[in-house]
Write a protein that holds these residues in place. Structure first.
Motif, PDB file in Angstrom:
ATOM      1  N   VAL A   1      -1.307  55.627  -9.732  1.00  0.00           N
ATOM      2  CA  VAL A   1      -1.147  54.863  -8.490  1.00  0.00           C
ATOM      3  C   VAL A   1      -2.522  54.538  -7.940  1.00  0.00           C
ATOM      4  CG1 VAL A   1       1.126  55.763  -7.852  1.00  0.00           C
ATOM      5  CG2 VAL A   1      -0.917  56.996  -7.155  1.00  0.00           C
ATOM      6  N   ARG A   2      -2.588  53.449  -7.206  1.00  0.00           N
ATOM      7  CA  ARG A   2      -3.863  53.016  -6.652  1.00  0.00           C
ATOM      8  C   ARG A   2      -4.328  53.990  -5.577  1.00  0.00           C
ATOM      9  NH1 ARG A   2      -3.884  47.357  -3.904  1.00  0.00           N
ATOM     10  NH2 ARG A   2      -2.858  46.935  -5.860  1.00  0.00           N
ATOM     11  N   GLY A   3      -5.594  54.338  -5.620  1.00  0.00           N
ATOM     12  CA  GLY A   3      -6.200  55.144  -4.568  1.00  0.00           C
ATOM     13  C   GLY A   3      -5.847  56.615  -4.595  1.00  0.00           C
ATOM     14  N   GLY A   4      -5.388  57.112  -5.721  1.00  0.00           N
ATOM     15  CA  GLY A   4      -5.058  58.532  -5.748  1.00  0.00           C
ATOM     16  C   GLY A   4      -4.960  59.049  -7.161  1.00  0.00           C
ATOM     17  N   PRO A   5      -4.738  60.351  -7.290  1.00  0.00           N
ATOM     18  CA  PRO A   5      -4.603  60.936  -8.624  1.00  0.00           C
ATOM     19  C   PRO A   5      -3.263  60.548  -9.247  1.00  0.00           C
ATOM     20  CG  PRO A   5      -4.194  62.590  -6.946  1.00  0.00           C
ATOM     21  CD  PRO A   5      -4.626  61.336  -6.234  1.00  0.00           C
ATOM     22  N   ASP A   6      -3.173  60.672 -10.555  1.00  0.00           N
ATOM     23  CA  ASP A   6      -1.921  60.389 -11.253  1.00  0.00           C
ATOM     24  C   ASP A   6      -0.840  61.343 -10.773  1.00  0.00           C
ATOM     25  OD1 ASP A   6      -3.387  58.533 -12.604  1.00  0.00           O
ATOM     26  OD2 ASP A   6      -3.351  59.557 -14.539  1.00  0.00           O
ATOM     27  N   LEU A   7       0.391  60.821 -10.680  1.00  0.00           N
ATOM     28  CA  LEU A   7       1.523  61.610 -10.218  1.00  0.00           C
ATOM     29  C   LEU A   7       2.345  62.106 -11.406  1.00  0.00           C
ATOM     30  CD1 LEU A   7       2.774  59.327  -7.292  1.00  0.00           C
ATOM     31  CD2 LEU A   7       1.260  61.299  -7.158  1.00  0.00           C
ATOM     32  N   TYR A   8       2.602  63.376 -11.435  1.00  0.00           N
ATOM     33  CA  TYR A   8       3.433  64.001 -12.464  1.00  0.00           C
ATOM     34  C   TYR A   8       4.901  63.699 -12.149  1.00  0.00           C
ATOM     35  CZ  TYR A   8       5.924  67.858 -14.757  1.00  0.00           C
ATOM     36  OH  TYR A   8       6.793  68.607 -15.503  1.00  0.00           O
TER      37      TYR A   8
END
Length: 185
Positions: free
Chosen positions: A135-142
């Protein structure tokens, strides 16, 4: 308050004690809602029975806040000598209305924080039933197989555009509570 407090005495004699009480109560309004633009208080006479000797007191408090119409509280006092009780009654009502607005704003911002956002499937591990969404502006989401809504986990591909809803961080770090496939890459 961004603008100074306005106090207007209409068809009634000015009272320093009443003005001081109104000023004190108006300052307390900012405890209920901190973003007040301005406040106007009108003290005046109310409609009365022509046979009555006592002139009834009326009080109206108008509070201007961003993005909303004025918050208005008003009441009338029928007996002489109850001016301070009337001021307290009207300002208590104004405070309750401002607290309701504050709670509404707080709940709306919470809903916006949890609003779905778009992302791209970054990595998939089908044999382990999980993957990661960038996602834009953040870490990858599990996310896990169970998070995929209205679709099949096996149909997901790396690079596919998805809509994700964030969940509280879990053991794998930032994670998604729902993943919805939008378009093939």
């Amino acid at each position: 308050m961004d603008r100074p407090l306005q106090i207007v005495f209409r068809d009634i004699q000015h009272s320093d004690a009443l003005e001081k009480l109104i000023q004190d109560r108006a300052q307390r309004l900012e405890n209920a809602y901190s973003r007040i633009i301005g406040c106007r208080v009108v003290v005046g006479t109310s409609h009365r029975d022509p046979n009555s000797v006592v002139v009834p007191l009326a009080l109206c408090v108008e509070v201007e806040i961003p993005g909303k119409p004025l918050v208005v509280a008003k009441a009338e006092g029928k007996r002489k000598g109850e001016a301070s009780a009337l001021v307290n009654k009207v300002f208590d009502l104004a405070e309750r209305r401002l607290e309701q607005v504050s709670e509404f704003v707080k709940n709306t911002s919470r809903r916006l924080e949890n609003a779905p956002e778009t992302g791209v499937v970054a990595r998939l591990f089908p044999e382990q039933d999980h993957g990661f969404v960038e996602v834009r502006g953040g870490p990858d989401l599990y996310f896990t197989r169970a998070c995929v809504t209205r679709g099949d986990f096996n149909a997901l591909k790396v690079g596919m555009l998805v809509e994700v809803s964030r969940a509280p961080d879990g053991p794998m770090g930032p994670q998604a509570s729902a993943v919805l496939a939008l378009v093939d890459a």
